[in-house]
Design a protein around this motif. Structure first.
Motif, mmCIF file in Angstrom:
data_model
loop_
_atom_site.group_PDB
_atom_site.id
_atom_site.type_symbol
_atom_site.label_atom_id
_atom_site.label_comp_id
_atom_site.label_asym_id
_atom_site.label_seq_id
_atom_site.Cartn_x
_atom_site.Cartn_y
_atom_site.Cartn_z
ATOM 1 N N ILE A 188 23.911 -12.791 -47.809
ATOM 2 C CA ILE A 188 25.209 -12.704 -48.483
ATOM 3 C C ILE A 188 26.341 -12.839 -47.471
ATOM 4 C CG2 ILE A 188 26.738 -11.177 -49.784
ATOM 5 C CD1 ILE A 188 24.223 -10.000 -51.099
ATOM 6 N N VAL A 189 26.194 -12.147 -46.337
ATOM 7 C CA VAL A 189 27.206 -12.240 -45.279
ATOM 8 C C VAL A 189 27.335 -13.674 -44.794
ATOM 9 C CG1 VAL A 189 27.737 -11.583 -42.897
ATOM 10 C CG2 VAL A 189 26.986 -9.846 -44.522
ATOM 11 N N GLY A 190 26.190 -14.329 -44.536
ATOM 12 C CA GLY A 190 26.217 -15.705 -44.055
ATOM 13 C C GLY A 190 26.887 -16.645 -45.034
ATOM 14 N N ALA A 191 26.528 -16.523 -46.322
ATOM 15 C CA ALA A 191 27.122 -17.391 -47.339
ATOM 16 C C ALA A 191 28.627 -17.158 -47.451
ATOM 17 C CB ALA A 191 26.445 -17.153 -48.686
ATOM 18 N N THR A 192 29.029 -15.887 -47.387
ATOM 19 C CA THR A 192 30.461 -15.569 -47.484
ATOM 20 C C THR A 192 31.226 -16.128 -46.297
ATOM 21 O OG1 THR A 192 29.973 -13.533 -48.705
ATOM 22 C CG2 THR A 192 32.148 -13.704 -47.676
ATOM 23 N N MET A 193 30.705 -15.931 -45.092
ATOM 24 C CA MET A 193 31.395 -16.382 -43.886
ATOM 25 C C MET A 193 31.507 -17.901 -43.842
ATOM 26 S SD MET A 193 32.101 -13.514 -42.534
ATOM 27 C CE MET A 193 31.533 -11.828 -42.453
#
Length: 209
Positions: A188-193
């Motif tokens: 989720i963090v990767g997709a958001t960033m």
């Protein structure tokens, strides 16, 4: 009393509405809260940074910065590069078969934690849009004598939010006792960033067209 409470709660409500959106900074604070790493220092930095930016906006710096498009472009490019790099690292952690659990993985030093927090704070042009420009415009519309009250309300909302996010993350520790939960969070963090980085980059390029 009523005349003082109105600007305080106006600043508090507007700041709360803007800051609660899930973004890069909030996700980093959440992740550090789950790891119980330097939470107090990170929360204090985020709150003070917001207070500083809101004060600058109310003082008229927002109007000055809006007249410098080159600065906005540099912030967008720098922010896109940083967010893209951090997103890729998060994807790498998510894909790793040795993804950490709650008590595994090397803790990052305090200096690195603060510098990363500073990058999430100051390399994101949306932070300036929310705090310096939007909050600044709303605060500047207040009578001069009431502007410090507005800033206090706005800063209070920021401090309360980051404190709740950083320390409240501990309630989720049972969920993140397994490596799989960390993989999902990092995905989720990767997709958001990466999405934020692409948005910043496209915005910068379209602004130059």
């Amino acid at each position: 009393m009523t005349s003082l409470s109105a600007p305080f709660f106006n600043g508090f409500a507007l700041s709360a509405a803007l800051i609660m959106a899930i973004g890069a900074q909030n996700l980093f604070v959440l992740r550090q809260g789950l790891r119980r790493e330097h939470v107090g220092a990170i929360v204090l930095f985020c709150g003070c940074a917001d207070a500083l930016l809101i004060t600058a906006g109310v003082s008229g710096v927002g109007a000055f910065l809006s007249a410098i498009p080159q600065l906005k472009l540099l912030l967008a490019l720098g922010g896109a590069a940083f967010l893209g790099w951090y997103g890729i690292k998060a994807f790498q952690r998510s894909a790793s078969p040795a993804a950490m659990t709650m008590d595994e993985g090397m803790a990052i030093p305090l200096g690195r934690a603060i510098s990363t927090t500073a990058a999430f704070t100051f390399l994101n042009p949306h932070v300036y849009l929310d705090t310096v420009l939007l909050m600044g415009a709303a605060g500047a519309a207040q009578p001069a004598a009431l502007r410090p009250i507005f800033v206090t309300g706005a800063a209070s909302a920021s401090i309360i939010w980051f404190t709740a996010l950083g320390y409240g993350a501990r309630a989720l520790r049972p969920v993140f006792a397994q490596a799989r939960a960390w993989r999902v969070l990092d995905a989720i963090v990767g997709a958001t960033m990466v999405s934020l980085a692409a948005s910043l980059l496209m915005g910068a390029l379209s602004g130059r067209a």
